[in-house]
Design a protein around this motif. Structure first.
Motif, mmCIF file in Angstrom:
data_model
loop_
_atom_site.group_PDB
_atom_site.id
_atom_site.type_symbol
_atom_site.label_atom_id
_atom_site.label_comp_id
_atom_site.label_asym_id
_atom_site.label_seq_id
_atom_site.Cartn_x
_atom_site.Cartn_y
_atom_site.Cartn_z
ATOM 1 N N THR A 1 0.826 -1.208 0.000
ATOM 2 C CA THR A 1 0.000 0.000 0.000
ATOM 3 C C THR A 1 0.858 1.255 0.000
ATOM 4 O O THR A 1 0.606 2.205 -0.750
ATOM 5 C CB THR A 1 -0.936 0.005 1.219
ATOM 6 N N VAL A 2 1.894 1.253 0.823
ATOM 7 C CA VAL A 2 2.786 2.414 0.882
ATOM 8 C C VAL A 2 3.512 2.591 -0.444
ATOM 9 O O VAL A 2 3.594 3.706 -0.983
ATOM 10 C CB VAL A 2 3.805 2.253 2.035
ATOM 11 N N ALA A 3 4.044 1.497 -0.986
ATOM 12 C CA ALA A 3 4.780 1.578 -2.247
ATOM 13 C C ALA A 3 3.907 2.112 -3.370
ATOM 14 O O ALA A 3 4.330 2.951 -4.173
ATOM 15 C CB ALA A 3 5.349 0.217 -2.607
ATOM 16 N N GLU A 4 2.670 1.646 -3.429
ATOM 17 C CA GLU A 4 1.761 2.091 -4.495
ATOM 18 C C GLU A 4 1.384 3.560 -4.334
ATOM 19 O O GLU A 4 1.146 4.261 -5.325
ATOM 20 C CB GLU A 4 0.502 1.223 -4.499
ATOM 21 N N SER A 5 1.348 4.031 -3.090
ATOM 22 C CA SER A 5 0.942 5.419 -2.858
ATOM 23 C C SER A 5 2.022 6.421 -3.252
ATOM 24 O O SER A 5 1.722 7.567 -3.588
ATOM 25 C CB SER A 5 0.575 5.617 -1.385
ATOM 26 N N ILE A 6 3.293 5.989 -3.228
ATOM 27 C CA ILE A 6 4.373 6.928 -3.538
ATOM 28 C C ILE A 6 5.099 6.606 -4.843
ATOM 29 O O ILE A 6 5.898 7.404 -5.315
ATOM 30 C CB ILE A 6 5.407 6.969 -2.388
ATOM 31 N N TRP A 7 4.818 5.414 -5.409
ATOM 32 C CA TRP A 7 5.552 5.032 -6.621
ATOM 33 C C TRP A 7 4.615 4.309 -7.569
ATOM 34 O O TRP A 7 3.814 4.918 -8.259
ATOM 35 C CB TRP A 7 6.745 4.160 -6.211
ATOM 36 N N THR A 8 4.674 3.016 -7.596
ATOM 37 C CA THR A 8 3.808 2.185 -8.432
ATOM 38 C C THR A 8 3.748 0.814 -7.800
ATOM 39 O O THR A 8 4.398 0.574 -6.783
ATOM 40 C CB THR A 8 4.361 2.092 -9.869
ATOM 41 N N ASP A 9 2.967 -0.074 -8.358
ATOM 42 C CA ASP A 9 2.898 -1.427 -7.844
ATOM 43 C C ASP A 9 4.252 -2.096 -8.079
ATOM 44 O O ASP A 9 4.656 -2.314 -9.226
ATOM 45 C CB ASP A 9 1.795 -2.185 -8.578
ATOM 46 N N PRO A 10 5.002 -2.450 -7.024
ATOM 47 C CA PRO A 10 6.344 -3.020 -7.200
ATOM 48 C C PRO A 10 6.358 -4.307 -8.008
ATOM 49 O O PRO A 10 7.306 -4.574 -8.746
ATOM 50 C CB PRO A 10 6.821 -3.264 -5.769
ATOM 51 N N MET A 11 5.322 -5.116 -7.887
ATOM 52 C CA MET A 11 5.302 -6.375 -8.610
ATOM 53 C C MET A 11 5.081 -6.159 -10.099
ATOM 54 O O MET A 11 5.598 -6.912 -10.932
ATOM 55 C CB MET A 11 4.241 -7.319 -8.036
ATOM 56 N N VAL A 12 4.329 -5.143 -10.455
ATOM 57 C CA VAL A 12 4.177 -4.794 -11.879
ATOM 58 C C VAL A 12 5.524 -4.344 -12.434
ATOM 59 O O VAL A 12 5.930 -4.739 -13.530
ATOM 60 C CB VAL A 12 3.106 -3.705 -12.075
ATOM 61 N N ALA A 13 6.228 -3.525 -11.657
ATOM 62 C CA ALA A 13 7.541 -3.051 -12.102
ATOM 63 C C ALA A 13 8.508 -4.218 -12.277
ATOM 64 O O ALA A 13 9.263 -4.275 -13.260
ATOM 65 C CB ALA A 13 8.095 -2.046 -11.097
ATOM 66 N N GLN A 14 8.510 -5.168 -11.340
ATOM 67 C CA GLN A 14 9.385 -6.326 -11.444
ATOM 68 C C GLN A 14 9.009 -7.202 -12.635
ATOM 69 O O GLN A 14 9.884 -7.714 -13.348
ATOM 70 C CB GLN A 14 9.334 -7.147 -10.163
ATOM 71 N N ALA A 15 7.716 -7.405 -12.847
ATOM 72 C CA ALA A 15 7.278 -8.226 -13.975
ATOM 73 C C ALA A 15 7.692 -7.589 -15.295
ATOM 74 O O ALA A 15 8.163 -8.275 -16.216
ATOM 75 C CB ALA A 15 5.767 -8.428 -13.930
ATOM 76 N N ARG A 16 7.542 -6.285 -15.399
ATOM 77 C CA ARG A 16 7.971 -5.604 -16.621
ATOM 78 C C ARG A 16 9.476 -5.744 -16.815
ATOM 79 O O ARG A 16 9.948 -5.923 -17.942
ATOM 80 C CB ARG A 16 7.579 -4.125 -16.556
ATOM 81 N N ARG A 17 10.218 -5.692 -15.720
ATOM 82 C CA ARG A 17 11.670 -5.858 -15.822
ATOM 83 C C ARG A 17 12.018 -7.246 -16.331
ATOM 84 O O ARG A 17 12.908 -7.417 -17.177
ATOM 85 C CB ARG A 17 12.329 -5.613 -14.463
ATOM 86 N N GLY A 18 11.313 -8.251 -15.834
ATOM 87 C CA GLY A 18 11.559 -9.604 -16.292
ATOM 88 C C GLY A 18 11.211 -9.790 -17.761
ATOM 89 O O GLY A 18 11.939 -10.471 -18.502
ATOM 90 N N ILE A 19 10.107 -9.218 -18.186
ATOM 91 C CA ILE A 19 9.698 -9.308 -19.588
ATOM 92 C C ILE A 19 10.733 -8.635 -20.480
ATOM 93 O O ILE A 19 11.153 -9.187 -21.512
ATOM 94 C CB ILE A 19 8.305 -8.678 -19.778
ATOM 95 N N ASP A 20 11.169 -7.453 -20.086
ATOM 96 C CA ASP A 20 12.178 -6.736 -20.871
ATOM 97 C C ASP A 20 13.491 -7.507 -20.932
ATOM 98 O O ASP A 20 14.156 -7.546 -21.974
ATOM 99 C CB ASP A 20 12.422 -5.346 -20.274
ATOM 100 N N GLU A 21 13.858 -8.122 -19.816
ATOM 101 C CA GLU A 21 15.110 -8.877 -19.789
ATOM 102 C C GLU A 21 15.028 -10.095 -20.701
ATOM 103 O O GLU A 21 16.011 -10.465 -21.361
ATOM 104 C CB GLU A 21 15.433 -9.312 -18.361
#
Length: 316
Positions: free
Chosen positions: A221-241
């Motif tokens: 909840t805190v991460a989403e309020s100040i940045w973005t959903d961390p798991m979405v960011a990680q998944a996108r990183r994996g897809i890009d990699e």
């Protein structure tokens, strides 16, 4: 060519029936999450490996399973507290929906009753009984089974999988489900890609890269309020990699992880990004079974994977 694998542990109440205090929100979310994931996969044409608990494919039972060599009390909740909760114990309607999907999903096994194969109490007789019952029910439905996902990722009795003709399983993540780059910045650049391998039983281990619901609660909840959903960011990183390195990124979840609309938004964001990336690159979306067939075809006489689709693997 890089590829992405999506696998799901489809279990409804069987994922929790042995727990002293099953989490109510997830127990009740199983059917909703199953339908939502089918809809999202269809919307973005994403094939996935669906590992289904065999008991869900039954129309009914007495809850006793007297010929099954399960530990004492294993089916107590089914014939006790959940006697009137057929929606948690059976799901032929959901399995029908899965098999009727226009998306080319892989039907896989998650055992018969969610027995933990790596537990010391699970002997060969119990492991065989779980596979025997699960594969027999699948056969009654006209489904062959190539891939297996271990309940709670508790790997064990791989020889039994081979005995019953399975060819692949999902091994544990080498990167702690891809969370290290979130919770510890020292691992921010750690690869999210995995390398399938053929084991001594001839099975192909298709390891997980990350669990898509491993960062929850107040921290999310805190991460989403100040940045973005961390798991979405990680998944996108994996897809890009996977695109950059021609490797395999394997993400997984349970349908019952989708307990709120924000969970739906997470999966929509990930699958839409995957579809967009696939449309702009040569990225493939594969099932575990497809990866296993590629790896088996590229394995030399010594059991070493020497190439996958023309790409050398292992040490130079």
């Amino acid at each position: 060519m890089g590829s992405v694998v999506l696998s799901l542990d489809a279990e409804l109440g069987w994922g929790f029936h042995d727990l002293e205090s099953p989490p109510p929100s997830r127990v009740e979310a199983g059917r909703r999450g199953w339908s939502t994931m089918l809809e999202l996969c269809e919307e973005y044409d994403i094939p996935a490996t669906w590992a289904v608990v065999g008991h869900l494919m039954l129309e009914s039972c007495d809850g006793r399973h007297e010929e099954h060599p399960a530990p004492d009390g294993w089916f107590d909740r089914e014939r006790g507290e959940w006697t009137d909760r057929e929606d948690l114990r059976f799901a032929p309607d959901l399995v029908d929906a899965l098999l009727a999907s226009p998306v080319d999903h892989e039907f896989a096994s998650h055992s018969f009753s969610h027995v933990l194969f790596g537990d010391a109490a699970t002997d060969h007789a119990l492991a065989r009984a779980e596979l025997e019952r699960a594969t027999a029910i699948a056969d009654e439905w006209g489904q062959s089974v190539d891939s297996f996902i271990y309940p709670r990722n508790d790997v064990g009795h791989r020889d039994v999988l081979a005995e019953y003709g399975l060819t692949a399983y999902r091994g544990k993540s080498p990167t702690e489900d891809g969370l290290r780059g979130i919770v510890d910045t020292r691992f921010r650049d750690q690869s999210l890609l995995v390398e399938p391998a053929v084991d001594e039983f001839g099975l192909v281990n298709v390891p997980a890269s990350m669990f898509l619901f491993g960062f929850e609660g107040p921290a999310r909840t805190v991460a989403e309020s100040i940045w973005t959903d961390p798991m979405v960011a990680q998944a996108r990183r994996g897809i890009d990699e996977a695109v950059r390195s021609d490797g395999i990124f394997h993400m997984w979840l349970h349908p019952n992880n989708l307990t709120h609309e924000r969970d739906d938004r997470r999966m929509r964001a990930i699958l839409s990004y995957l579809e967009h990336t696939r449309s702009k690159t040569d990225l493939a979306v594969e099932t575990m079974g497809q990866v296993a067939r590629r790896v088996a075809a590229a394995t030399d006489a010594n059991g070493q994977v020497v190439a996958v689709d023309g790409h050398p693997t292992g040490d130079d």
